[in-house]
Design an enzyme around this catalytic site. Structure first.
Site, PDB file in Angstrom:
ATOM      1  N   LYS A  22      48.439  52.803  40.952  1.00 19.02           N
ATOM      2  CA  LYS A  22      48.805  53.149  42.339  1.00 19.02           C
ATOM      3  C   LYS A  22      49.974  52.314  42.847  1.00 19.02           C
ATOM      4  O   LYS A  22      50.887  52.841  43.470  1.00 19.02           O
ATOM      5  CB  LYS A  22      47.634  52.892  43.309  1.00 19.02           C
ATOM      6  CG  LYS A  22      46.439  53.780  43.164  1.00 19.02           C
ATOM      7  CD  LYS A  22      45.517  53.639  44.365  1.00 19.02           C
ATOM      8  CE  LYS A  22      44.994  52.227  44.592  1.00 19.02           C
ATOM      9  NZ  LYS A  22      44.094  51.759  43.516  1.00 19.02           N
ATOM     10  N   ARG A  97      40.189  52.996  52.037  1.00 24.70           N
ATOM     11  CA  ARG A  97      39.288  52.784  50.914  1.00 24.70           C
ATOM     12  C   ARG A  97      37.856  53.171  51.257  1.00 24.70           C
ATOM     13  O   ARG A  97      36.983  53.093  50.396  1.00 24.70           O
ATOM     14  CB  ARG A  97      39.315  51.307  50.539  1.00 24.70           C
ATOM     15  CG  ARG A  97      40.024  50.991  49.232  1.00 24.70           C
ATOM     16  CD  ARG A  97      39.824  49.524  49.025  1.00 24.70           C
ATOM     17  NE  ARG A  97      40.108  49.009  47.744  1.00 24.70           N
ATOM     18  CZ  ARG A  97      41.291  48.548  47.338  1.00 24.70           C
ATOM     19  NH1 ARG A  97      42.327  48.646  48.105  1.00 24.70           N
ATOM     20  NH2 ARG A  97      41.403  47.998  46.156  1.00 24.70           N
ATOM     21  N   ARG A 136      45.632  42.319  30.861  1.00 24.99           N
ATOM     22  CA  ARG A 136      46.673  41.880  31.777  1.00 24.99           C
ATOM     23  C   ARG A 136      46.353  40.543  32.449  1.00 24.99           C
ATOM     24  O   ARG A 136      47.250  39.791  32.799  1.00 24.99           O
ATOM     25  CB  ARG A 136      46.870  42.959  32.853  1.00 24.99           C
ATOM     26  CG  ARG A 136      48.187  42.882  33.543  1.00 24.99           C
ATOM     27  CD  ARG A 136      48.378  44.068  34.458  1.00 24.99           C
ATOM     28  NE  ARG A 136      47.461  44.045  35.591  1.00 24.99           N
ATOM     29  CZ  ARG A 136      47.400  45.005  36.497  1.00 24.99           C
ATOM     30  NH1 ARG A 136      48.157  46.058  36.390  1.00 24.99           N
ATOM     31  NH2 ARG A 136      46.568  44.917  37.505  1.00 24.99           N
ATOM     32  N   ARG A 138      44.789  39.413  35.601  1.00 22.81           N
ATOM     33  CA  ARG A 138      45.004  38.936  36.967  1.00 22.81           C
ATOM     34  C   ARG A 138      43.850  38.009  37.326  1.00 22.81           C
ATOM     35  O   ARG A 138      42.783  38.090  36.721  1.00 22.81           O
ATOM     36  CB  ARG A 138      45.020  40.139  37.927  1.00 22.81           C
ATOM     37  CG  ARG A 138      45.862  39.875  39.143  1.00 22.81           C
ATOM     38  CD  ARG A 138      46.177  41.169  39.862  1.00 22.81           C
ATOM     39  NE  ARG A 138      45.005  41.724  40.528  1.00 22.81           N
ATOM     40  CZ  ARG A 138      45.034  42.872  41.176  1.00 22.81           C
ATOM     41  NH1 ARG A 138      46.131  43.581  41.237  1.00 22.81           N
ATOM     42  NH2 ARG A 138      43.944  43.326  41.768  1.00 22.81           N
ATOM     43  N   ARG A 149      34.484  45.957  41.086  1.00 28.05           N
ATOM     44  CA  ARG A 149      35.511  46.708  41.810  1.00 28.05           C
ATOM     45  C   ARG A 149      35.387  48.207  41.522  1.00 28.05           C
ATOM     46  O   ARG A 149      35.578  49.031  42.403  1.00 28.05           O
ATOM     47  CB  ARG A 149      36.908  46.187  41.437  1.00 28.05           C
ATOM     48  CG  ARG A 149      37.141  44.744  41.864  1.00 28.05           C
ATOM     49  CD  ARG A 149      38.482  44.232  41.416  1.00 28.05           C
ATOM     50  NE  ARG A 149      39.539  44.697  42.291  1.00 28.05           N
ATOM     51  CZ  ARG A 149      40.747  45.069  41.900  1.00 28.05           C
ATOM     52  NH1 ARG A 149      41.080  45.043  40.643  1.00 28.05           N
ATOM     53  NH2 ARG A 149      41.634  45.483  42.767  1.00 28.05           N
TER      54      ARG A 149
HETATM   55  P1  AMP Z   1      44.131  46.003  45.690  1.00 26.86           P
HETATM   56  O1  AMP Z   1      45.334  45.211  45.296  1.00 26.86           O
HETATM   57  O2  AMP Z   1      44.474  47.240  46.461  1.00 26.86           O
HETATM   58  O3  AMP Z   1      43.214  46.290  44.545  1.00 26.86           O
HETATM   59  O4  AMP Z   1      43.321  45.086  46.701  1.00 26.86           O
HETATM   60  C1  AMP Z   1      42.819  43.825  46.311  1.00 26.86           C
HETATM   61  C2  AMP Z   1      41.598  43.474  47.156  1.00 26.86           C
HETATM   62  O5  AMP Z   1      41.974  43.405  48.533  1.00 26.86           O
HETATM   63  C3  AMP Z   1      40.474  44.489  47.121  1.00 26.86           C
HETATM   64  O6  AMP Z   1      39.653  44.315  46.003  1.00 26.86           O
HETATM   65  C4  AMP Z   1      39.775  44.203  48.442  1.00 26.86           C
HETATM   66  O7  AMP Z   1      38.996  43.031  48.365  1.00 26.86           O
HETATM   67  C5  AMP Z   1      40.940  43.916  49.358  1.00 26.86           C
HETATM   68  N1  AMP Z   1      41.430  45.161  50.014  1.00 26.86           N
HETATM   69  C6  AMP Z   1      42.661  45.727  49.872  1.00 26.86           C
HETATM   70  N2  AMP Z   1      42.762  46.850  50.600  1.00 26.86           N
HETATM   71  C7  AMP Z   1      41.568  47.007  51.225  1.00 26.86           C
HETATM   72  C8  AMP Z   1      41.043  47.966  52.106  1.00 26.86           C
HETATM   73  N3  AMP Z   1      41.753  49.039  52.493  1.00 26.86           N
HETATM   74  N4  AMP Z   1      39.761  47.791  52.550  1.00 26.86           N
HETATM   75  C9  AMP Z   1      39.029  46.743  52.163  1.00 26.86           C
HETATM   76  N5  AMP Z   1      39.466  45.808  51.329  1.00 26.86           N
HETATM   77  C10 AMP Z   1      40.728  45.915  50.853  1.00 26.86           C
END
Ligand code: AMP
Length: 197
Positions: A22, A97, A136, A138, A149
């Site tokens: 994404k 989300r 990877r 992270r 996740r």
């Molecule tokens: P991402 O890089 O989009 O995978 O986001 C990393 C982490 O940030 C996620 O695993 C959540 O803990 C938090 N996060 C990011 N976007 C959201 C969202 N829209 N709602 C809730 N938590 C979020």
């Protein structure tokens, strides 16, 4: 996209499981459409790095692979979408989300006299993504957190697929192909969606 760019709406949401690409697609599409890519995950990671109040609130939640609460996210997104560069469009990566967040996004846009053009779902099998992610490395990508996740994605985020399908906004592409091909599929899906509805 060339001459077809004008047909593609510029207010887009990208949906997909963790590590589905994404973020990469959001960046590429944003450049092509001339709108900002907005990654809530990146914004939160920045807040953590800066040690802000928001950052210290969300740090543990992110490390555990859980979701930050809808209210906090509503504030983050409302502020970001109010900035001048998002007026003409945006590619949202990682928001909404939850179905609650989708409702919030609809309200924020409605208040500004705007609406979403499409929600693009990038589908990739979980096992492919787990392999990719563990290669990877992270910080939060230890396997246990990664599985969490995915569980959160299935439970909280997957219902958004039906939410956007019901609103005729869903465009689905298979994402288990090279980056450039995924982009072309997304552009084609957006073009086709715009014509047939
Ligand atoms: P991402 O890089 O989009 O995978 O986001 C990393 C982490 O940030 C996620 O695993 C959540 O803990 C938090 N996060 C990011 N976007 C959201 C969202 N829209 N709602 C809730 N938590 C979020």
């Amino acid at each position: 996209m060339g001459g077809g760019d004008g047909r593609v709406g510029r207010r887009l949401v990208l949906l997909g499981p963790p590590n589905s690409g994404k973020g990469t697609q959001a960046e590429v599409l944003a450049r092509r459409l001339g709108v900002p890519a907005i990654s809530t995950g990146a914004m939160l990671r920045e807040a953590v790095a800066e040690g802000s109040g928001l950052g210290s609130r969300v740090d543990g939640i992110m490390k555990a692979g859980e979701l930050v609460d809808d209210e906090t996210m509503a504030e983050v997104v409302r502020e970001r979408l109010a900035r001048a560069d998002a007026r003409r469009g945006f590619i949202l990566d990682g928001y909404p989300r939850t179905v609650g967040q989708a409702g919030t996004l609809e309200r924020i846009l409605d208040e500004a006299g705007q609406r979403l053009d499409a929600a693009v779902l990038i589908s990739v099998p979980e096992e492919v993504l787990v392999d990719r992610a563990l290669g990877r490395g992270r910080a939060d990508d230890r396997e246990e957190v990664l599985r969490e996740r995915f569980r959160v994605f299935r439970e909280k985020t997957e219902p958004l697929i039906g939410y956007y399908r019901e609103r005729s906004l869903l465009r689905e592409v298979e994402g288990d192909v090279p980056i450039r091909q995924v982009t072309e599929r997304i552009v084609a899906a957006l073009d086709a969606g715009g014509r047939s509805e």
